[in-house]
Design a protein around this motif. Structure first.
Motif, PDB file in Angstrom:
ATOM      1  N   GLN A  25      67.608  45.298  27.242  1.00 37.45           N
ATOM      2  CA  GLN A  25      68.910  45.959  27.400  1.00 37.45           C
ATOM      3  C   GLN A  25      69.274  46.101  28.872  1.00 37.45           C
ATOM      4  N   LEU A  26      68.291  46.461  29.694  1.00 38.18           N
ATOM      5  CA  LEU A  26      68.548  46.653  31.121  1.00 38.18           C
ATOM      6  C   LEU A  26      68.938  45.350  31.811  1.00 38.18           C
ATOM      7  N   THR A  27      68.322  44.257  31.415  1.00 37.41           N
ATOM      8  CA  THR A  27      68.683  42.954  31.976  1.00 37.41           C
ATOM      9  C   THR A  27      70.154  42.656  31.719  1.00 37.41           C
ATOM     10  N   ASN A  28      70.583  42.797  30.465  1.00 40.78           N
ATOM     11  CA  ASN A  28      71.976  42.522  30.097  1.00 40.78           C
ATOM     12  C   ASN A  28      72.935  43.532  30.719  1.00 40.78           C
ATOM     13  N   LEU A  87      73.555  42.831  34.496  1.00 36.30           N
ATOM     14  CA  LEU A  87      74.470  41.696  34.677  1.00 36.30           C
ATOM     15  C   LEU A  87      75.914  42.111  34.422  1.00 36.30           C
ATOM     16  N   LYS A  88      76.121  42.880  33.352  1.00 39.15           N
ATOM     17  CA  LYS A  88      77.486  43.301  33.007  1.00 39.15           C
ATOM     18  C   LYS A  88      78.050  44.239  34.073  1.00 39.15           C
ATOM     19  N   ILE A  89      77.261  45.224  34.480  1.00 40.91           N
ATOM     20  CA  ILE A  89      77.732  46.184  35.477  1.00 40.91           C
ATOM     21  C   ILE A  89      78.053  45.493  36.796  1.00 40.91           C
ATOM     22  N   ASP A  90      77.213  44.558  37.210  1.00 41.49           N
ATOM     23  CA  ASP A  90      77.460  43.837  38.459  1.00 41.49           C
ATOM     24  C   ASP A  90      78.795  43.102  38.443  1.00 41.49           C
ATOM     25  N   GLY A  91      79.237  42.684  37.256  1.00 42.99           N
ATOM     26  CA  GLY A  91      80.512  41.987  37.140  1.00 42.99           C
ATOM     27  C   GLY A  91      81.709  42.912  36.985  1.00 42.99           C
ATOM     28  N   GLU A  92      81.458  44.205  36.771  1.00 45.21           N
ATOM     29  CA  GLU A  92      82.550  45.148  36.536  1.00 45.21           C
ATOM     30  C   GLU A  92      83.068  45.822  37.800  1.00 45.21           C
ATOM     31  N   THR A  93      82.319  45.756  38.869  1.00 43.72           N
ATOM     32  CA  THR A  93      82.706  46.490  40.075  1.00 43.72           C
ATOM     33  C   THR A  93      82.295  45.736  41.328  1.00 43.72           C
ATOM     34  N   GLU A  94      83.018  46.004  42.383  1.00 39.11           N
ATOM     35  CA  GLU A  94      82.648  45.459  43.690  1.00 39.11           C
ATOM     36  C   GLU A  94      81.948  46.520  44.526  1.00 39.11           C
ATOM     37  N   GLY A 144      71.783  55.255  21.133  1.00 47.58           N
ATOM     38  CA  GLY A 144      70.782  54.193  21.178  1.00 47.58           C
ATOM     39  C   GLY A 144      71.087  53.059  22.135  1.00 47.58           C
ATOM     40  N   LYS A 145      72.214  53.119  22.825  1.00 48.39           N
ATOM     41  CA  LYS A 145      72.627  52.059  23.751  1.00 48.39           C
ATOM     42  C   LYS A 145      72.557  52.594  25.181  1.00 48.39           C
ATOM     43  N   ILE A 146      71.869  51.874  26.055  1.00 50.98           N
ATOM     44  CA  ILE A 146      71.803  52.282  27.459  1.00 50.98           C
ATOM     45  C   ILE A 146      73.127  51.925  28.126  1.00 50.98           C
ATOM     46  N   VAL A 147      73.747  52.929  28.742  1.00 49.05           N
ATOM     47  CA  VAL A 147      75.057  52.737  29.371  1.00 49.05           C
ATOM     48  C   VAL A 147      75.000  52.902  30.887  1.00 49.05           C
ATOM     49  N   GLY A 148      73.853  53.286  31.394  1.00 48.26           N
ATOM     50  CA  GLY A 148      73.698  53.447  32.835  1.00 48.26           C
ATOM     51  C   GLY A 148      72.254  53.726  33.184  1.00 48.26           C
ATOM     52  N   PHE A 149      71.960  53.594  34.467  1.00 53.33           N
ATOM     53  CA  PHE A 149      70.604  53.894  34.914  1.00 53.33           C
ATOM     54  C   PHE A 149      70.605  54.248  36.388  1.00 53.33           C
ATOM     55  N   ALA A 150      69.521  54.887  36.784  1.00 52.21           N
ATOM     56  CA  ALA A 150      69.308  55.234  38.189  1.00 52.21           C
ATOM     57  C   ALA A 150      67.832  55.051  38.476  1.00 52.21           C
ATOM     58  N   ARG A 151      67.547  54.604  39.678  1.00 53.65           N
ATOM     59  CA  ARG A 151      66.158  54.385  40.067  1.00 53.65           C
ATOM     60  C   ARG A 151      65.997  54.773  41.524  1.00 53.65           C
ATOM     61  N   ILE A 152      64.890  55.427  41.817  1.00 55.14           N
ATOM     62  CA  ILE A 152      64.536  55.740  43.192  1.00 55.14           C
ATOM     63  C   ILE A 152      63.128  55.207  43.437  1.00 55.14           C
ATOM     64  N   GLN A 153      62.967  54.592  44.602  1.00 54.46           N
ATOM     65  CA  GLN A 153      61.670  54.034  44.981  1.00 54.46           C
ATOM     66  C   GLN A 153      61.309  54.567  46.355  1.00 54.46           C
ATOM     67  N   ILE A 208      72.460  53.800  41.497  1.00 59.65           N
ATOM     68  CA  ILE A 208      72.977  54.280  40.218  1.00 59.65           C
ATOM     69  C   ILE A 208      73.992  53.254  39.716  1.00 59.65           C
ATOM     70  N   CYS A 209      73.883  52.895  38.445  1.00 62.77           N
ATOM     71  CA  CYS A 209      74.804  51.943  37.825  1.00 62.77           C
ATOM     72  C   CYS A 209      75.236  52.488  36.470  1.00 62.77           C
ATOM     73  N   ILE A 210      76.538  52.419  36.194  1.00 59.31           N
ATOM     74  CA  ILE A 210      77.070  52.912  34.927  1.00 59.31           C
ATOM     75  C   ILE A 210      78.137  51.936  34.435  1.00 59.31           C
ATOM     76  N   LEU A 211      78.089  51.621  33.142  1.00 59.52           N
ATOM     77  CA  LEU A 211      79.137  50.777  32.565  1.00 59.52           C
ATOM     78  C   LEU A 211      80.507  51.396  32.804  1.00 59.52           C
ATOM     79  N   LYS A 212      81.466  50.569  33.115  1.00 59.10           N
ATOM     80  CA  LYS A 212      82.813  51.044  33.436  1.00 59.10           C
ATOM     81  C   LYS A 212      83.419  51.877  32.308  1.00 59.10           C
ATOM     82  N   ASP A 213      83.127  51.528  31.062  1.00 57.06           N
ATOM     83  CA  ASP A 213      83.652  52.291  29.917  1.00 57.06           C
ATOM     84  C   ASP A 213      83.165  53.739  29.918  1.00 57.06           C
ATOM     85  N   TYR A 214      82.115  54.020  30.664  1.00 59.63           N
ATOM     86  CA  TYR A 214      81.527  55.361  30.678  1.00 59.63           C
ATOM     87  C   TYR A 214      81.732  56.086  32.007  1.00 59.63           C
ATOM     88  N   TRP A 215      82.566  55.537  32.873  1.00 60.52           N
ATOM     89  CA  TRP A 215      82.930  56.247  34.090  1.00 60.52           C
ATOM     90  C   TRP A 215      83.749  57.478  33.711  1.00 60.52           C
TER      91      TRP A 215
END
Length: 136
Positions: free
Chosen positions: A27-30, A33-40, A78-87, A102-109
């Motif tokens: 799910q995170l892979t897909n 990819l989708k989020i990267d195409g939704e925003t600049e 049950g669907k991942i709509v965003g994520f955040a990671r700190i390293q 932090i990345c979030i699908l545009k539909d969930y902004w």
């Protein structure tokens, strides 16, 4: 580092904040990819720096045992709509530094998901900082 699942109810949306697990990798892979195409607003274009299911599985595994990393996901029905990671940095002279995103699908902004993800990353960072200071 792990946190307990949290049910978040805000602006008519119920969602779960939790740590990523290896079953989330595809799910995170897909999603990425989708989020990267939704925003600049991100540092990469869709397809750049591609992370496969296996790449995400490795990251999730490493983050689950690393003291300075955490990987959180936002899940709606049950669907991942965003994520955040700190390293965190492992170099002695840079232990005070970390990178996060932090990345979030545009539909969930607009539902406050990014704010909750950021708030939890900052709480985790505060906790880790206090813990490190006590034992240094």
């Amino acid at each position: 580092m792990l946190i307990n699942n949290k049910l978040i109810q805000h602006k008519g949306l119920d969602w779960v904040l939790r740590c990523a697990n290896k079953e989330d990798a595809a799910q995170l892979t897909n999603l990425r990819l989708k989020i990267d195409g939704e925003t600049e607003n991100l540092d990469r274009e869709s397809g750049e720096g591609f992370l496969s299911k296996e790449d995400f599985q490795k990251i999730i595994n490493e983050d689950s045992i690393a003291e300075r990393n955490i990987f959180l996901v936002a899940e709606v029905e049950g669907k991942i709509v965003g994520f955040a990671r700190i390293q965190g940095n492992t170099l002695s002279r840079f232990k005070h530094k970390a990178e996060f995103g932090i990345c979030i699908l545009k539909d969930y902004w607009g539902y406050g998901i990014g704010s909750v993800l950021l708030e939890n990353i900052l709480m985790w960072a505060d906790y880790y900082t206090e813990k490190s200071l006590k034992f240094s």
